[in-house]
Motif scaffolding. Structure first.
Motif, PDB file in Angstrom:
ATOM      1  N   ASP A 161      55.300 -70.130   8.103  1.00  0.00           N
ATOM      2  CA  ASP A 161      55.237 -69.097   7.067  1.00  0.00           C
ATOM      3  C   ASP A 161      56.670 -68.594   6.866  1.00  0.00           C
ATOM      4  OD1 ASP A 161      55.042 -66.653   5.686  1.00  0.00           O
ATOM      5  OD2 ASP A 161      53.042 -66.273   6.501  1.00  0.00           O
ATOM      6  N   ASN A 162      57.211 -68.819   5.658  1.00  0.00           N
ATOM      7  CA  ASN A 162      58.608 -68.435   5.417  1.00  0.00           C
ATOM      8  C   ASN A 162      58.880 -66.962   5.677  1.00  0.00           C
ATOM      9  OD1 ASN A 162      59.665 -70.894   4.812  1.00  0.00           O
ATOM     10  ND2 ASN A 162      59.074 -70.781   2.641  1.00  0.00           N
ATOM     11  N   ARG A 163      57.835 -66.144   5.510  1.00  0.00           N
ATOM     12  CA  ARG A 163      58.060 -64.710   5.739  1.00  0.00           C
ATOM     13  C   ARG A 163      58.322 -64.427   7.214  1.00  0.00           C
ATOM     14  NH1 ARG A 163      52.606 -62.574   3.444  1.00  0.00           N
ATOM     15  NH2 ARG A 163      52.029 -64.341   4.757  1.00  0.00           N
ATOM     16  N   ILE A 164      57.817 -65.308   8.078  1.00  0.00           N
ATOM     17  CA  ILE A 164      58.026 -65.113   9.524  1.00  0.00           C
ATOM     18  C   ILE A 164      59.245 -65.904   9.990  1.00  0.00           C
ATOM     19  CG2 ILE A 164      56.984 -65.430  11.824  1.00  0.00           C
ATOM     20  CD1 ILE A 164      54.234 -65.007  10.467  1.00  0.00           C
ATOM     21  N   GLY A 165      59.295 -67.179   9.634  1.00  0.00           N
ATOM     22  CA  GLY A 165      60.440 -68.014  10.033  1.00  0.00           C
ATOM     23  C   GLY A 165      60.239 -68.568  11.439  1.00  0.00           C
ATOM     24  N   ARG A 166      60.779 -69.764  11.674  1.00  0.00           N
ATOM     25  CA  ARG A 166      60.483 -70.432  12.940  1.00  0.00           C
ATOM     26  C   ARG A 166      61.454 -70.090  14.067  1.00  0.00           C
ATOM     27  NH1 ARG A 166      63.361 -75.549  13.209  1.00  0.00           N
ATOM     28  NH2 ARG A 166      64.557 -75.803  11.298  1.00  0.00           N
ATOM     29  N   TYR A 167      62.523 -69.372  13.754  1.00  0.00           N
ATOM     30  CA  TYR A 167      63.518 -69.101  14.790  1.00  0.00           C
ATOM     31  C   TYR A 167      63.126 -67.917  15.682  1.00  0.00           C
ATOM     32  CZ  TYR A 167      66.183 -72.276  11.943  1.00  0.00           C
ATOM     33  OH  TYR A 167      66.579 -73.377  11.245  1.00  0.00           O
ATOM     34  N   PHE A 168      63.629 -67.978  16.907  1.00  0.00           N
ATOM     35  CA  PHE A 168      63.393 -66.895  17.879  1.00  0.00           C
ATOM     36  C   PHE A 168      61.915 -66.674  18.171  1.00  0.00           C
ATOM     37  CE2 PHE A 168      67.370 -65.025  19.301  1.00  0.00           C
ATOM     38  CZ  PHE A 168      68.213 -65.912  18.641  1.00  0.00           C
ATOM     39  N   LEU A 169      61.179 -67.776  18.164  1.00  0.00           N
ATOM     40  CA  LEU A 169      59.763 -67.721  18.545  1.00  0.00           C
ATOM     41  C   LEU A 169      59.521 -68.631  19.747  1.00  0.00           C
ATOM     42  CD1 LEU A 169      57.813 -67.668  15.135  1.00  0.00           C
ATOM     43  CD2 LEU A 169      58.251 -65.769  16.683  1.00  0.00           C
ATOM     44  N   HIS A 170      60.522 -68.775  20.609  1.00  0.00           N
ATOM     45  CA  HIS A 170      60.335 -69.590  21.813  1.00  0.00           C
ATOM     46  C   HIS A 170      59.987 -68.678  22.983  1.00  0.00           C
ATOM     47  CE1 HIS A 170      61.838 -73.025  19.699  1.00  0.00           C
ATOM     48  NE2 HIS A 170      62.914 -72.330  19.340  1.00  0.00           N
ATOM     49  N   ALA A 171      58.769 -68.866  23.477  1.00  0.00           N
ATOM     50  CA  ALA A 171      58.350 -68.053  24.634  1.00  0.00           C
ATOM     51  C   ALA A 171      59.086 -68.567  25.871  1.00  0.00           C
ATOM     52  CB  ALA A 171      56.845 -68.174  24.814  1.00  0.00           C
ATOM     53  N   GLY A 172      59.264 -67.696  26.844  1.00  0.00           N
ATOM     54  CA  GLY A 172      59.984 -68.116  28.049  1.00  0.00           C
ATOM     55  C   GLY A 172      59.976 -67.026  29.094  1.00  0.00           C
ATOM     56  N   ILE A 173      61.027 -67.022  29.908  1.00  0.00           N
ATOM     57  CA  ILE A 173      61.075 -66.038  31.004  1.00  0.00           C
ATOM     58  C   ILE A 173      61.811 -64.755  30.580  1.00  0.00           C
ATOM     59  CG2 ILE A 173      60.846 -67.737  32.853  1.00  0.00           C
ATOM     60  CD1 ILE A 173      63.843 -67.537  33.347  1.00  0.00           C
ATOM     61  N   GLY A 174      61.933 -64.565  29.275  1.00  0.00           N
ATOM     62  CA  GLY A 174      62.517 -63.314  28.785  1.00  0.00           C
ATOM     63  C   GLY A 174      63.925 -63.507  28.255  1.00  0.00           C
ATOM     64  N   TYR A 175      64.354 -62.575  27.414  1.00  0.00           N
ATOM     65  CA  TYR A 175      65.719 -62.660  26.888  1.00  0.00           C
ATOM     66  C   TYR A 175      66.699 -62.016  27.867  1.00  0.00           C
ATOM     67  CZ  TYR A 175      64.899 -57.815  25.269  1.00  0.00           C
ATOM     68  OH  TYR A 175      64.611 -56.483  25.209  1.00  0.00           O
ATOM     69  N   GLY A 176      67.942 -62.474  27.819  1.00  0.00           N
ATOM     70  CA  GLY A 176      68.991 -61.900  28.667  1.00  0.00           C
ATOM     71  C   GLY A 176      70.307 -61.952  27.931  1.00  0.00           C
ATOM     72  N   GLY A 177      71.393 -62.023  28.707  1.00  0.00           N
ATOM     73  CA  GLY A 177      72.711 -62.120  28.086  1.00  0.00           C
ATOM     74  C   GLY A 177      73.417 -60.792  28.028  1.00  0.00           C
ATOM     75  N   SER A 178      74.613 -60.845  27.446  1.00  0.00           N
ATOM     76  CA  SER A 178      75.445 -59.642  27.420  1.00  0.00           C
ATOM     77  C   SER A 178      75.121 -58.778  26.212  1.00  0.00           C
ATOM     78  CB  SER A 178      76.915 -60.040  27.374  1.00  0.00           C
ATOM     79  OG  SER A 178      77.173 -60.713  26.160  1.00  0.00           O
ATOM     80  N   CYS A 179      74.220 -59.263  25.335  1.00  0.00           N
ATOM     81  CA  CYS A 179      73.995 -58.520  24.083  1.00  0.00           C
ATOM     82  C   CYS A 179      72.630 -57.848  23.997  1.00  0.00           C
ATOM     83  CB  CYS A 179      74.195 -59.455  22.903  1.00  0.00           C
ATOM     84  SG  CYS A 179      75.801 -60.223  22.910  1.00  0.00           S
ATOM     85  N   PHE A 180      71.569 -58.639  23.979  1.00  0.00           N
ATOM     86  CA  PHE A 180      70.252 -58.043  23.701  1.00  0.00           C
ATOM     87  C   PHE A 180      69.883 -56.895  24.651  1.00  0.00           C
ATOM     88  CE2 PHE A 180      68.230 -61.872  21.268  1.00  0.00           C
ATOM     89  CZ  PHE A 180      69.092 -61.621  20.218  1.00  0.00           C
ATOM     90  N   PRO A 181      69.937 -57.112  25.986  1.00  0.00           N
ATOM     91  CA  PRO A 181      69.508 -56.010  26.855  1.00  0.00           C
ATOM     92  C   PRO A 181      70.352 -54.742  26.638  1.00  0.00           C
ATOM     93  CG  PRO A 181      69.670 -58.062  28.090  1.00  0.00           C
ATOM     94  CD  PRO A 181      70.287 -58.312  26.746  1.00  0.00           C
ATOM     95  N   LYS A 182      71.664 -54.943  26.507  1.00  0.00           N
ATOM     96  CA  LYS A 182      72.574 -53.807  26.337  1.00  0.00           C
ATOM     97  C   LYS A 182      72.354 -53.146  24.968  1.00  0.00           C
ATOM     98  CE  LYS A 182      76.938 -54.799  25.447  1.00  0.00           C
ATOM     99  NZ  LYS A 182      77.791 -54.291  24.403  1.00  0.00           N
ATOM    100  N   ASP A 183      72.227 -53.972  23.940  1.00  0.00           N
ATOM    101  CA  ASP A 183      72.070 -53.421  22.595  1.00  0.00           C
ATOM    102  C   ASP A 183      70.736 -52.696  22.427  1.00  0.00           C
ATOM    103  OD1 ASP A 183      74.498 -54.490  22.131  1.00  0.00           O
ATOM    104  OD2 ASP A 183      73.855 -56.001  20.676  1.00  0.00           O
ATOM    105  N   MET A 184      69.716 -53.214  23.103  1.00  0.00           N
ATOM    106  CA  MET A 184      68.409 -52.527  23.030  1.00  0.00           C
ATOM    107  C   MET A 184      68.525 -51.140  23.648  1.00  0.00           C
ATOM    108  SD  MET A 184      66.131 -54.341  21.534  1.00  0.00           S
ATOM    109  CE  MET A 184      64.526 -53.931  22.170  1.00  0.00           C
ATOM    110  N   ASP A 185      69.140 -51.074  24.832  1.00  0.00           N
ATOM    111  CA  ASP A 185      69.309 -49.761  25.482  1.00  0.00           C
ATOM    112  C   ASP A 185      70.115 -48.828  24.571  1.00  0.00           C
ATOM    113  OD1 ASP A 185      67.993 -50.618  27.706  1.00  0.00           O
ATOM    114  OD2 ASP A 185      69.777 -50.965  28.920  1.00  0.00           O
ATOM    115  N   ALA A 186      71.195 -49.375  24.023  1.00  0.00           N
ATOM    116  CA  ALA A 186      72.074 -48.537  23.195  1.00  0.00           C
ATOM    117  C   ALA A 186      71.333 -48.045  21.946  1.00  0.00           C
ATOM    118  CB  ALA A 186      73.319 -49.324  22.794  1.00  0.00           C
TER     119      ALA A 186
END
Ligand code: UGA
Length: 432
Positions: free
Chosen positions: A242-267
């Protein structure tokens, strides 16, 4: 153009190297003199595909220079990018000390008009503070503009993301600033969205928060899949078409990490709170991400029963493939939780081993996936490196003490593994 980039971290180095490659004269500055002396020799402290080559090439062409003198950088350039780190404070807020220091140093060293471009991820209204700071410390009343130009590049594909962005966001207050920024990015031939400064600042946090929301959403659906025997890969594919949803960032897994998402969410949650808005959706996204790591651990426990003294092989340490970055890596969290339960851990990652040796204690570092699997009761895929997709699974099975695979990134076909005699556990693949 003559450009300087203050802050030679991920964003600063990629931005500097790419602008040099586009034909500009770029000076990258950082107050870490040791880092600068390595960079001058073309030695890059991070693993990012293509970056070292690009830096070496542009050093040779003399389009790229490195300095630890902010004064030299400011005096040599009309356009100055701020790309310093904004680490998280205890309360989740971004620490903007680095930004303030750079703004002050720019003001004190300006000798004519300067365009100051804020590229670090910062709370909305930071540019207004940068402007005030420069106005406070400026000498001789030189003119300047401040612009917000958030960066959307991903680690592991940073060069391509810089050169082929979906959009370039530029928040401006003056026609002159708009013109300079448009000229600068024009060679990329990509859509440039001109907004006001506060909108541009918000676009960055809103985009990262939305992407994190997609991940937690699909991870939550994966939990339902496990309960009813559906396959999250099929569900995500069906949603993503469905183009309104888009296929990217729909990979289930053990959670997101990195130097951006966790920090940016808190901020972003903290920014909203300060503005008087309780951002409940984002709090739930963050909680779901934490639960996801605990849930994968529980799956391992449900299969192995007692973790104590079991040997567990973990493939993948970086928070995502094609990087050696371990910051907020879900793999590291999982390993630490397993160690706490008394497991013996063997690890392998194609790029992150050296960095991992500095932060992981009491684990066995292996030369490859097969060595990690040797004698293990369970093999966990924690990062979806391509090389793990191409392993010799029959050889792997022979090495393992018990043919149990926990595919934390859903990179394998469960049927294939079950046919080979493995116990296969994925995330939302319908097997509890
Ligand atoms: C993210 C954004 O994607 C960039 O646009 C942004 O510029 C950058 O943050 C930043 O703010 O500097 P990055 O953290 O490098 O980039 O990596 P992503 O590819 O976004 O992955 C983030 C995390 O989400 C990884 O742990 C990854 O494994 C996870 N993820 C991603 C999933 O679990 N599922 C997905 O479908 C996608």
């Amino acid at each position: 153009m003559n450009i300087s980039i203050i802050g030679s971290g991920y964003v600063g180095l990629v931005t500097g190297a790419c602008f040099a490659e586009l034909g500009n004269k770029v000076i990258c500055a950082d107050n870490d003199a040791e880092k600068i002396s390595h960079l001058k020799k073309g030695s890059v402290p991070i693993y990012e595909p293509g970056l070292e080559e690009l830096i070496k090439l542009n050093l040779k062409n003399k389009r790229l220079k490195f300095t630890s003198s902010i004064k030299a950088a400011v005096q040599a350039s009309e356009v100055i990018f701020i790309a310093v780190g904004t680490p998280a404070l205890e309360n989740g807020e971004a620490d903007l000390t680095g930004i303030e220091n750079v703004a002050r140093a720019i003001a004190q060293n300006m000798d004519g008009y300067r365009l100051i471009v804020e590229k670090s991820t910062v709370p909305v209204e930071t540019c207004a503070w940068v402007k005030k700071t420069i106005a406070t410390y400026i000498k001789k009343g030189h003119k300047f503009d401040v612009v917000s130009n958030p960066e959307f590049l991903r680690e592991g594909s940073a060069i391509n993301d810089f050169t082929h962005p979906d959009r370039i966001v530029v928040g401006v207050e003056s026609i002159k600033a708009k013109q300079i920024m448009t000229d600068l990015y024009q060679p990329l031939n990509r859509p440039i969205l001109i907004t006001n400064i506060k909108s541009a600042e918000l676009i960055k946090h809103a985009s990262n928060a939305f992407l994190a929301t997609k991940i937690s959403f699909i991870n939550a659906i994966a939990r339902i899949c496990d309960k009813v025997g559906a396959d999250i890969k099929e569900v995500a594919q069906g949603m993503g078409l469905d183009n309104r949803i888009g296929r990217y960032f729909l990979h289930a897994g053990i959670g997101y990490g990195g130097s951006c998402f966790p920090k940016d969410m808190d901020a972003f949650i903290t920014i909203a709170e300060k503005l008087g808005y309780d951002f409940k959706i984002l709090k739930a996204v963050r909680d779901t991400n934490e639960e996801q790591k605990a849930f994968v651990l529980q799956k391992i426990k449900d299969t192995l029963w007692i973790i104590k003294d079991k040997t567990i092989a973990v493939l993948g340490l970086a928070f995502k493939p094609n990087t050696d970055d371990l910051r907020n890596s879900p793999s590291i969290d999982l390993i630490n939780a397993l160690i706490q339960e008394g497991a013996k851990i063997k690890v392998y990652d194609p790029q992150a081993m050296e960095k991992a040796k500095k932060i992981l204690k009491n684990v066995v570092f292996c030369k490859n996936a097969y060595q990690a699997a040797e004698g293990a009761d369970c093999l966990i895929i924690a990062t979806e490196w391509n090389e793990f997709k191409e392993l010799d699974f029959i050889k792997l099975k022979k090495k393992l003490k018990r043919a149990l695979i926990v595919d934390g990134r859903n990179i394998y076909n469960p049927k294939l593994f079950m046919d080979l005699g493995f116990t296969y556990i994925g995330v939302g693949r319908g097997n509890g």
